[in-house]
Design a protein around this motif. Sequence first.
Motif, PDB file in Angstrom:
ATOM      1  N   THR A   1     -12.234   2.429   1.778  1.00 19.29           N
ATOM      2  CA  THR A   1     -11.538   3.487   2.512  1.00 19.29           C
ATOM      3  C   THR A   1     -10.040   3.244   2.385  1.00 19.29           C
ATOM      4  O   THR A   1      -9.610   2.129   2.064  1.00 19.29           O
ATOM      5  N   LEU A   2      -9.255   4.261   2.631  1.00 17.96           N
ATOM      6  CA  LEU A   2      -7.801   4.096   2.588  1.00 17.96           C
ATOM      7  C   LEU A   2      -7.348   3.045   3.599  1.00 17.96           C
ATOM      8  O   LEU A   2      -6.488   2.198   3.296  1.00 17.96           O
TER       9      LEU A   2
ATOM     10  N   ALA B   1      -7.586  -8.051  -7.804  1.00 17.14           N
ATOM     11  CA  ALA B   1      -6.608  -8.267  -6.733  1.00 17.14           C
ATOM     12  C   ALA B   1      -7.216  -7.963  -5.372  1.00 17.14           C
ATOM     13  O   ALA B   1      -6.896  -8.603  -4.375  1.00 17.14           O
ATOM     14  N   LEU B   2      -8.100  -6.962  -5.336  1.00 13.76           N
ATOM     15  CA  LEU B   2      -8.800  -6.560  -4.118  1.00 13.76           C
ATOM     16  C   LEU B   2     -10.283  -6.516  -4.416  1.00 13.76           C
ATOM     17  O   LEU B   2     -10.677  -6.230  -5.543  1.00 13.76           O
TER      18      LEU B   2
ATOM     19  N   ALA C   1      -5.508  -0.486   2.694  1.00 15.62           N
ATOM     20  CA  ALA C   1      -4.200  -0.766   3.288  1.00 15.62           C
ATOM     21  C   ALA C   1      -4.196  -2.103   4.010  1.00 15.62           C
ATOM     22  O   ALA C   1      -3.229  -2.880   3.914  1.00 15.62           O
ATOM     23  N   ALA C   2      -5.280  -2.384   4.718  1.00 12.40           N
ATOM     24  CA  ALA C   2      -5.377  -3.639   5.465  1.00 12.40           C
ATOM     25  C   ALA C   2      -5.340  -4.855   4.543  1.00 12.40           C
ATOM     26  O   ALA C   2      -4.778  -5.900   4.893  1.00 12.40           O
ATOM     27  N   LYS C   3      -5.917  -4.724   3.367  1.00 12.01           N
ATOM     28  CA  LYS C   3      -5.932  -5.840   2.410  1.00 12.01           C
ATOM     29  C   LYS C   3      -4.591  -6.019   1.702  1.00 12.01           C
ATOM     30  O   LYS C   3      -4.258  -7.110   1.255  1.00 12.01           O
TER      31      LYS C   3
ATOM     32  N   PHE D   1       0.808  -1.216   0.000  1.00 15.73           N
ATOM     33  CA  PHE D   1       0.000   0.000   0.000  1.00 15.73           C
ATOM     34  C   PHE D   1       0.843   1.269   0.000  1.00 15.73           C
ATOM     35  O   PHE D   1       0.464   2.258  -0.645  1.00 15.73           O
ATOM     36  N   ASP D   2       1.985   1.237   0.691  1.00 25.65           N
ATOM     37  CA  ASP D   2       2.788   2.462   0.754  1.00 25.65           C
ATOM     38  C   ASP D   2       3.472   2.796  -0.578  1.00 25.65           C
ATOM     39  O   ASP D   2       4.066   3.858  -0.729  1.00 25.65           O
ATOM     40  N   GLU D   3       3.362   1.896  -1.555  1.00 22.91           N
ATOM     41  CA  GLU D   3       3.884   2.160  -2.898  1.00 22.91           C
ATOM     42  C   GLU D   3       2.842   2.827  -3.798  1.00 22.91           C
ATOM     43  O   GLU D   3       3.162   3.283  -4.898  1.00 22.91           O
TER      44      GLU D   3
END
Length: 223
Positions: A214-215, A204-205, A219-221, A4-6
């Motif tokens: 939500t963000l 993918a998600l 991120a959690a996924k 997620f941070d990418e």
Amino acid sequence: MTKFDEIKGFAFDLDGVIADTARFHGQAWHQTADEVGTTWTEELAESLKGISRMDSLQMILDHGDHADEFSQEQKEALATKKNLNYQKLIETLTPDDILPGMLDFITSADKAGYKMSIASASKNAPLILKQLGLTKYFVGIVDPATLHAGKPDPEIFVRAAEVIDLVPESVIGLEDSAAGIESINGAGQVSLGIGDPKVLNKAALNFEQTSLVTLDNIAAKMN
């Protein structure tokens, strides 16, 4: 999968992701199907999701075995008439028509510094965003008239990353159709499907409802 941070940006389909304009498409295409003598079914309606205007018309004609009954000029006239009917319907849109949770998601992504673009097969995307009051949040809108091929071809999402000046791997594409998910995957982006996971099984998600996007949940996924 990408962490997620990418992620630096988001590319949005419009119909069924930001607002339920699909129902207006359905109403307008239903009118077209009646005019050409094709029986309107839920299966036909579903198959048109994410598909360009002329391709949608061709599918309606094929579905009723009417493909050879209309010249190219007549087909273009039918598509134009459908679009005029559709535009009358979308002019009734207001910010209240934004799907649950999507205004919060878009504003939070904007505040967090993510770049956003629109990758919709609809040539009316600028009008729809204006009616919804969302134009300011999007750096660019891919013009489907400039594309060589529609979804599931990846071109529209490739362009959606280019207009926000990001590499595909740093972009999440949001879609509610199987054709759209295929397009995102082909563009090398992270695909986020909104809807039935059985239909969007290549995403993918997946979130079954827009209100869950939500963000934090993304991120959690991903992490």
